[in-house]
Scaffold this motif. Structure first.
Motif, PDB file in Angstrom:
ATOM      1  N   LEU A  51       3.430  -7.581  14.245  1.00  0.00           N
ATOM      2  CA  LEU A  51       2.650  -7.718  13.011  1.00  0.00           C
ATOM      3  C   LEU A  51       3.153  -6.811  11.902  1.00  0.00           C
ATOM      4  CD1 LEU A  51      -0.925  -7.868  14.600  1.00  0.00           C
ATOM      5  CD2 LEU A  51       0.403  -9.777  13.664  1.00  0.00           C
ATOM      6  N   GLY A  52       3.974  -5.838  12.264  1.00  0.00           N
ATOM      7  CA  GLY A  52       4.540  -4.956  11.250  1.00  0.00           C
ATOM      8  C   GLY A  52       3.572  -3.905  10.741  1.00  0.00           C
ATOM      9  N   VAL A  53       2.706  -3.399  11.617  1.00  0.00           N
ATOM     10  CA  VAL A  53       1.775  -2.344  11.217  1.00  0.00           C
ATOM     11  C   VAL A  53       2.048  -1.088  12.041  1.00  0.00           C
ATOM     12  CG1 VAL A  53      -0.016  -3.929  10.465  1.00  0.00           C
ATOM     13  CG2 VAL A  53       0.041  -3.209  12.839  1.00  0.00           C
ATOM     14  N   THR A  54       1.659   0.048  11.498  1.00  0.00           N
ATOM     15  CA  THR A  54       1.888   1.325  12.163  1.00  0.00           C
ATOM     16  C   THR A  54       0.659   1.722  12.973  1.00  0.00           C
ATOM     17  OG1 THR A  54       1.049   2.584  10.283  1.00  0.00           O
ATOM     18  CG2 THR A  54       3.412   2.025  10.288  1.00  0.00           C
ATOM     19  N   ALA A  96      -6.480  11.903   5.202  1.00  0.00           N
ATOM     20  CA  ALA A  96      -6.517  12.265   3.779  1.00  0.00           C
ATOM     21  C   ALA A  96      -6.680  11.009   2.929  1.00  0.00           C
ATOM     22  CB  ALA A  96      -5.232  12.997   3.403  1.00  0.00           C
ATOM     23  N   PRO A  97      -7.361  11.116   1.764  1.00  0.00           N
ATOM     24  CA  PRO A  97      -7.611   9.932   0.924  1.00  0.00           C
ATOM     25  C   PRO A  97      -6.335   9.187   0.536  1.00  0.00           C
ATOM     26  CG  PRO A  97      -8.991  11.751   0.206  1.00  0.00           C
ATOM     27  CD  PRO A  97      -8.068  12.316   1.236  1.00  0.00           C
ATOM     28  N   ALA A  98      -5.288   9.934   0.143  1.00  0.00           N
ATOM     29  CA  ALA A  98      -4.045   9.257  -0.253  1.00  0.00           C
ATOM     30  C   ALA A  98      -3.445   8.497   0.927  1.00  0.00           C
ATOM     31  CB  ALA A  98      -3.053  10.287  -0.796  1.00  0.00           C
ATOM     32  N   THR A  99      -3.441   9.118   2.102  1.00  0.00           N
ATOM     33  CA  THR A  99      -2.925   8.456   3.302  1.00  0.00           C
ATOM     34  C   THR A  99      -3.781   7.247   3.660  1.00  0.00           C
ATOM     35  OG1 THR A  99      -2.150  10.596   4.112  1.00  0.00           O
ATOM     36  CG2 THR A  99      -2.257   8.809   5.712  1.00  0.00           C
ATOM     37  N   LEU A 100      -5.085   7.384   3.497  1.00  0.00           N
ATOM     38  CA  LEU A 100      -6.014   6.290   3.776  1.00  0.00           C
ATOM     39  C   LEU A 100      -5.705   5.088   2.892  1.00  0.00           C
ATOM     40  CD1 LEU A 100      -8.578   5.526   5.408  1.00  0.00           C
ATOM     41  CD2 LEU A 100      -9.910   6.339   3.455  1.00  0.00           C
ATOM     42  N   ARG A 101      -5.513   5.335   1.606  1.00  0.00           N
ATOM     43  CA  ARG A 101      -5.211   4.237   0.679  1.00  0.00           C
ATOM     44  C   ARG A 101      -3.887   3.565   1.048  1.00  0.00           C
ATOM     45  NH1 ARG A 101      -7.362   7.984  -3.051  1.00  0.00           N
ATOM     46  NH2 ARG A 101      -5.281   8.707  -3.612  1.00  0.00           N
ATOM     47  N   ARG A 102      -2.914   4.375   1.473  1.00  0.00           N
ATOM     48  CA  ARG A 102      -1.605   3.799   1.819  1.00  0.00           C
ATOM     49  C   ARG A 102      -1.706   2.867   3.030  1.00  0.00           C
ATOM     50  NH1 ARG A 102       0.798   8.160   2.192  1.00  0.00           N
ATOM     51  NH2 ARG A 102       1.095   8.450   4.434  1.00  0.00           N
ATOM     52  N   HIS A 103      -2.475   3.275   4.024  1.00  0.00           N
ATOM     53  CA  HIS A 103      -2.567   2.451   5.233  1.00  0.00           C
ATOM     54  C   HIS A 103      -3.492   1.253   5.042  1.00  0.00           C
ATOM     55  CE1 HIS A 103      -0.013   4.973   7.605  1.00  0.00           C
ATOM     56  NE2 HIS A 103      -0.757   6.048   7.379  1.00  0.00           N
ATOM     57  N   VAL A 106      -1.220  -1.242   3.791  1.00  0.00           N
ATOM     58  CA  VAL A 106      -0.398  -1.812   4.872  1.00  0.00           C
ATOM     59  C   VAL A 106      -1.160  -2.920   5.593  1.00  0.00           C
ATOM     60  CG1 VAL A 106       0.646  -1.315   7.119  1.00  0.00           C
ATOM     61  CG2 VAL A 106       0.995   0.254   5.209  1.00  0.00           C
ATOM     62  N   LEU A 107      -2.438  -2.705   5.859  1.00  0.00           N
ATOM     63  CA  LEU A 107      -3.245  -3.729   6.528  1.00  0.00           C
ATOM     64  C   LEU A 107      -3.389  -4.978   5.669  1.00  0.00           C
ATOM     65  CD1 LEU A 107      -6.067  -1.477   8.062  1.00  0.00           C
ATOM     66  CD2 LEU A 107      -4.196  -2.605   9.282  1.00  0.00           C
ATOM     67  N   VAL A 108      -3.545  -4.788   4.354  1.00  0.00           N
ATOM     68  CA  VAL A 108      -3.633  -5.935   3.448  1.00  0.00           C
ATOM     69  C   VAL A 108      -2.312  -6.688   3.428  1.00  0.00           C
ATOM     70  CG1 VAL A 108      -3.953  -6.645   1.046  1.00  0.00           C
ATOM     71  CG2 VAL A 108      -5.444  -4.899   2.032  1.00  0.00           C
ATOM     72  N   ALA A 110      -0.070  -6.828   5.740  1.00  0.00           N
ATOM     73  CA  ALA A 110       0.155  -7.493   7.030  1.00  0.00           C
ATOM     74  C   ALA A 110      -0.748  -8.699   7.219  1.00  0.00           C
ATOM     75  CB  ALA A 110      -0.075  -6.499   8.174  1.00  0.00           C
ATOM     76  N   GLY A 111      -1.721  -8.902   6.318  1.00  0.00           N
ATOM     77  CA  GLY A 111      -2.594 -10.066   6.413  1.00  0.00           C
ATOM     78  C   GLY A 111      -3.682  -9.922   7.451  1.00  0.00           C
ATOM     79  N   LEU A 112      -4.086  -8.677   7.741  1.00  0.00           N
ATOM     80  CA  LEU A 112      -5.155  -8.457   8.718  1.00  0.00           C
ATOM     81  C   LEU A 112      -6.512  -8.274   8.043  1.00  0.00           C
ATOM     82  CD1 LEU A 112      -3.339  -6.074  11.244  1.00  0.00           C
ATOM     83  CD2 LEU A 112      -3.653  -8.548  11.382  1.00  0.00           C
ATOM     84  N   ILE A 113      -6.518  -7.791   6.823  1.00  0.00           N
ATOM     85  CA  ILE A 113      -7.750  -7.677   6.034  1.00  0.00           C
ATOM     86  C   ILE A 113      -7.428  -8.120   4.608  1.00  0.00           C
ATOM     87  CG2 ILE A 113      -8.682  -5.772   7.418  1.00  0.00           C
ATOM     88  CD1 ILE A 113      -7.851  -3.862   5.149  1.00  0.00           C
ATOM     89  N   SER A 114      -8.432  -8.324   3.817  1.00  0.00           N
ATOM     90  CA  SER A 114      -8.245  -8.636   2.394  1.00  0.00           C
ATOM     91  C   SER A 114      -9.285  -7.864   1.579  1.00  0.00           C
ATOM     92  CB  SER A 114      -8.381 -10.141   2.137  1.00  0.00           C
ATOM     93  OG  SER A 114      -9.671 -10.597   2.480  1.00  0.00           O
ATOM     94  N   ARG A 115      -8.930  -7.611   0.358  1.00  0.00           N
ATOM     95  CA  ARG A 115      -9.844  -6.890  -0.533  1.00  0.00           C
ATOM     96  C   ARG A 115     -10.771  -7.897  -1.226  1.00  0.00           C
ATOM     97  NH1 ARG A 115      -7.932  -1.628  -1.658  1.00  0.00           N
ATOM     98  NH2 ARG A 115      -5.750  -1.297  -1.054  1.00  0.00           N
ATOM     99  N   LYS A 116     -12.007  -7.514  -1.356  1.00  0.00           N
ATOM    100  CA  LYS A 116     -12.960  -8.264  -2.171  1.00  0.00           C
ATOM    101  C   LYS A 116     -13.575  -7.263  -3.138  1.00  0.00           C
ATOM    102  CE  LYS A 116     -16.780 -11.499  -2.026  1.00  0.00           C
ATOM    103  NZ  LYS A 116     -17.798 -12.180  -1.189  1.00  0.00           N
ATOM    104  N   ASP A 117     -12.924  -7.146  -4.318  1.00  0.00           N
ATOM    105  CA  ASP A 117     -13.288  -6.091  -5.261  1.00  0.00           C
ATOM    106  C   ASP A 117     -14.465  -6.524  -6.140  1.00  0.00           C
ATOM    107  OD1 ASP A 117     -11.325  -4.486  -4.286  1.00  0.00           O
ATOM    108  OD2 ASP A 117      -9.848  -4.993  -5.838  1.00  0.00           O
TER     109      ASP A 117
END
Length: 434
Positions: A51-54, A96-103, A106-108, A110-117
């Motif tokens: 899936l290409g995720v860490t 950390a918040p910056a690391t959280l946003r980066r990962h 990655v999930l978005v 990889a197509g595992l989740i999507s944002r609904k802003d």
């Protein structure tokens, strides 16, 4: 069921066609699809490489799943979770918040989740008066459920590959142990063979084993190592067969000597220079004393003043019509089947003949009959000639039985057979025989 309108990203994040397609795939959940969220998460962990995720991104996905209140993910229910960054960071092991946003990105991707802003980019929920969710803004788990079948298939394939790789490593370990101990046994017991070259080749192959082995780079190495093991086993088995053949030949020779005591002094034509077989000297031979065997080769009885010689049988019933060197010159192929790949004595020749007999599918009874009538060494010479002329003989066993019958009737001459092979190999011999 999630609403099917397009959600564009909040703020400066751009919209793209790939993002639109991922949103559409995430909404395409088959009716009635449900999955246990933790079993599905385990499949995601198994399929991580595909899936290409860490692993850190999986930690964030794990935290997001904890905010979904039920264990079953269903397309019939809202799949949006809306934790704040602070709460999500706590459940993501203090990331950390910056690391959280980066990962999360990655999930978005990889197509595992999507944002609904939401309109202002905040994550929140709007509830009805009765307490149900009317609208939620945050991260949708719908893509995870929509790709559940694909994720599980990838996980099964990766698990099968890992199992295959484990099996290959086990085979390689056993192969290495087998080769090491077989080579040590061969050297210790002084079995003929190029063991040093095989050991060097084996060590060279082992140096090519990578630290991070995969099925692709380990398979050719395993095939080469297994081929070396097979070669070693074949050489050791060939040596064992030769030892057994030598023992069998000794037993045959003792049987012949014990079962033909009444005809030890008889003479049979074994070599002639003319056509057919002459019996003119038979009465004279019957009245002459027994011919004593000579260690070097040919016992001859001359007929009157003619120069034609006849090989006669020694007291052991053997016909040594020609020197061993002449036999090997006429039939060089037999040397490959001697002990250690060479023939240095008549015993080596008889040992090789028994190996060739088995290879050419000549029955033991046919060979024993030939040895009984002709003598072990002459029978071995005949087998060498049959091997040399293998391409011209359809049935080696039938041909040997025919020669044995002719020898019993006094119609077989070994000389012309050897001379024909010598003439075929050397033009000078051919001219000398004309």
């Amino acid at each position: 069921m999630e609403s099917e309108y397009v959600t564009t990203p909040f703020g400066r994040r751009p919209m793209s066609l790939a993002l639109l397609l991922k949103q559409r795939r995430g909404e395409a959940i088959a009716a009635g699809t449900t999955r246990n969220k933790w079993k599905l998460f385990r499949s995601v962990c198994e399929a991580r490489a595909g899936l290409g995720v860490t692993d850190r991104a999986l930690t964030v996905l794990d935290a997001l799943l904890t905010f979904y209140p039920e264990d079953e993910l269903s397309g019939e229910k809202p799949l949006v979770v809306f934790p704040s960054n602070a709460q999500l960071s706590l459940r993501a092991r203090g990331m950390a918040p910056a690391t959280l946003r980066r990962h999360l990105a990655v999930l978005v991707e990889a197509g595992l989740i999507s944002r609904k802003d939401s309109p202002n980019g905040k994550r929140y929920v709007r509830r009805r008066r009765e307490g149900g969710i009317d609208e939620a803004y945050g991260f949708s788990l719908a893509p995870l459920l929509a790709r559940a079948g694909e994720i599980e298939t990838i996980a099964v394939g990766i698990a099968a590959d890992r199992q295959m790789l484990r099996g290959m490593k086990e085979r390689l370990t056993i192969c290495r142990r087998d080769i090491t101990k077989l080579l040590a046994a061969a050297v210790e017991e002084a079995i003929p063979g190029d063991w040093e070259r095989m050991s060097l080749m084996f060590q060279t192959i082992l140096q090519r084993i990578p630290r991070a082995a995969t099925i692709e780079n380990l398979m050719p190495i395993l095939e080469e190592v297994e081929a070396i093991r097979e070669d070693i086993v074949n050489l050791l088995e060939l040596h064992e067969k030769m030892q057994m053949a030598s023992t069998s030949e000794s037993q045959i020779e003792r049987h012949i000597q014990n079962s033909h005591t009444e005809s030890l002094s008889e003479s049979e034509p074994g070599l002639e220079t003319g056509q057919g077989t002459t019996t003119a000297g038979q009465a004279d031979r019957d009245q002459q004393p027994e011919t004593k065997p000579h260690d070097g080769g040919l016992n001859a009885h001359t007929n009157g003043g003619e120069g034609s010689g006849f090989a006669v049988r020694s007291r052991a019933g053997e016909l040594k019509s020609f020197p061993l060197a002449t036999v090997l010159q006429a039939c060089p192929d037999i040397a490959d089947y001697g002990p250690g790949g060479r023939i240095g004595s008549w015993r080596d020749l008889t040992t090789a003949a028994i190996v060739v007999r088995s290879m050419l599918a000549v029955s033991p009874s046919a060979y024993e009959a030939a040895a009984s009538v002709m003598g072990p060494e002459t029978a071995a010479t005949v087998m060498a000639c049959i091997l040399q002329r293998g391409g011209c003989i359809n049935s080696a066993g039938g041909y040997l039985r025919d020669l044995t019958r002719r020898a019993e009737e006094g119609e077989f001459a070994l000389g012309p057979m050897l001379m024909a092979l010598l003439r075929a190999k050397s033009p000078a011999v051919s001219r000398a025989g004309t």
